[in-house]
Design a protein around this motif. Structure first.
Motif, mmCIF file in Angstrom:
data_model
loop_
_atom_site.group_PDB
_atom_site.id
_atom_site.type_symbol
_atom_site.label_atom_id
_atom_site.label_comp_id
_atom_site.label_asym_id
_atom_site.label_seq_id
_atom_site.Cartn_x
_atom_site.Cartn_y
_atom_site.Cartn_z
ATOM 1 N N SER A 147 0.539 -1.048 0.161
ATOM 2 C CA SER A 147 -0.218 0.131 0.152
ATOM 3 C C SER A 147 1.126 1.190 0.036
ATOM 4 C CB SER A 147 -0.987 -0.244 1.301
ATOM 5 O OG SER A 147 -1.568 -1.259 1.093
ATOM 6 N N VAL A 148 2.011 0.977 0.555
ATOM 7 C CA VAL A 148 2.991 2.244 0.930
ATOM 8 C C VAL A 148 3.681 2.535 -0.097
ATOM 9 C CG1 VAL A 148 4.767 3.427 1.737
ATOM 10 C CG2 VAL A 148 2.878 2.647 3.376
ATOM 11 N N THR A 149 4.102 1.770 -1.283
ATOM 12 C CA THR A 149 4.825 2.024 -2.182
ATOM 13 C C THR A 149 4.136 2.121 -3.627
ATOM 14 O OG1 THR A 149 5.889 0.223 -1.009
ATOM 15 C CG2 THR A 149 6.042 0.046 -3.727
ATOM 16 N N ALA A 150 2.209 1.760 -3.172
ATOM 17 C CA ALA A 150 1.510 2.034 -4.492
ATOM 18 C C ALA A 150 0.911 3.293 -4.509
ATOM 19 C CB ALA A 150 0.774 1.140 -4.511
ATOM 20 N N HIS A 151 0.475 3.698 -3.391
ATOM 21 C CA HIS A 151 -0.374 5.313 -2.813
ATOM 22 C C HIS A 151 0.966 6.298 -2.101
ATOM 23 C CE1 HIS A 151 -3.612 3.105 -4.239
ATOM 24 N NE2 HIS A 151 -2.801 1.497 -3.822
ATOM 25 N N THR A 152 1.315 7.448 -3.131
ATOM 26 C CA THR A 152 1.925 8.533 -2.287
ATOM 27 C C THR A 152 1.497 8.674 -0.778
ATOM 28 O OG1 THR A 152 0.368 10.101 -3.785
ATOM 29 C CG2 THR A 152 3.226 9.188 -4.356
ATOM 30 N N ARG A 153 -0.248 8.428 -0.655
ATOM 31 C CA ARG A 153 -1.086 9.159 0.433
ATOM 32 C C ARG A 153 -1.312 8.422 1.532
ATOM 33 N NH1 ARG A 153 -4.721 14.291 -0.434
ATOM 34 N NH2 ARG A 153 -5.020 13.801 0.902
ATOM 35 N N VAL A 154 -0.301 7.172 1.806
ATOM 36 C CA VAL A 154 -0.083 6.163 2.472
ATOM 37 C C VAL A 154 0.596 6.336 3.950
ATOM 38 C CG1 VAL A 154 -0.923 3.565 3.482
ATOM 39 C CG2 VAL A 154 -1.872 4.767 1.242
ATOM 40 N N GLU A 155 -0.148 6.391 4.886
ATOM 41 C CA GLU A 155 0.387 6.363 6.478
ATOM 42 C C GLU A 155 1.052 4.697 6.646
ATOM 43 O OE1 GLU A 155 3.544 8.117 7.474
ATOM 44 O OE2 GLU A 155 2.753 10.041 6.134
ATOM 45 N N ALA A 156 1.628 4.278 7.431
ATOM 46 C CA ALA A 156 1.937 3.076 8.015
ATOM 47 C C ALA A 156 2.359 3.538 9.196
ATOM 48 C CB ALA A 156 2.238 1.769 7.129
ATOM 49 N N PHE A 157 1.408 2.699 10.163
ATOM 50 C CA PHE A 157 1.952 2.692 11.586
ATOM 51 C C PHE A 157 1.827 1.363 12.332
ATOM 52 C CE2 PHE A 157 0.637 6.971 10.726
ATOM 53 C CZ PHE A 157 1.257 8.124 11.266
#
Length: 171
Positions: free
Chosen positions: A23-33
């Motif tokens: 998800s992070v790699t595919a989308h620029t507006r994804v934050e992961a915690f």
């Protein structure tokens, strides 16, 4: 995306982290915690085309991997420290079984706060895949009133269901 990496989530952690990484790699507006007893932002660590390297980098940063769980405290930090980064109107996805050693009142307060700022608040629980599942843990009982959708989170098929729901506009 906010993923539980405590001991009870160990059977699902790698699959869910691979989902976060994709998800992070595919989308620029994804934050992961990720969280166990404390919250760790892993967006930059997961932003790599090499999933194994990305997961190894993220795992190095997490000090409470496979430990206990304090969901309310982790969400309090998310709201306090990263609320602006997430932004108003975001779709927030929590990936957790809801087993929690923390204060259920704090969890309820922080879920309500998160729900007020989010467009939608989704909870993926691996245990919800069982048709007999009932949200009996203190954590799930505190969180559920603030969740727009409770979905299973135990397999690739459950992640595909999440994608379908998001494509449909989260109705």
């Amino acid at each position: 995306l906010v993923c539980d990496v405590s001991g009870s989530m160990a059977p699902y952690a790698r699959m869910l982290l691979q989902y976060l990484q994709a998800s992070v790699t595919a989308h620029t507006r994804v934050e992961a915690f990720v969280f166990g007893t404390r919250l760790t932002r892993v967006t930059r660590d997961l932003d790599s085309r090499d999933p194994d390297r990305a997961l190894a980098r993220a795992a190095e940063r997490v000090s409470d991997w496979s430990g206990g769980t304090r969901i309310g405290a982790a969400l309090a930090e998310l709201n306090r420290e990263h609320g602006r980064r997430i932004g108003r109107g975001a779709v927030v996805v929590i990936l957790s079984d809801g087993w929690d050693r923390g204060d259920p009142d704090l969890l309820g307060v922080e879920m309500a706060r998160l729900q007020r700022t989010a467009h939608r608040l989704l909870w993926l629980n691996p245990l919800a895949a069982d048709p007999r599942y009932e949200p009996l843990t203190r954590g799930m009982r505190a969180a559920l009133p603030h969740v727009d959708h409770l979905l299973p989170g135990n397999s690739i098929a459950s992640l595909e269901s999440l994608a379908d729901l998001m494509e449909e506009g989260l109705s």
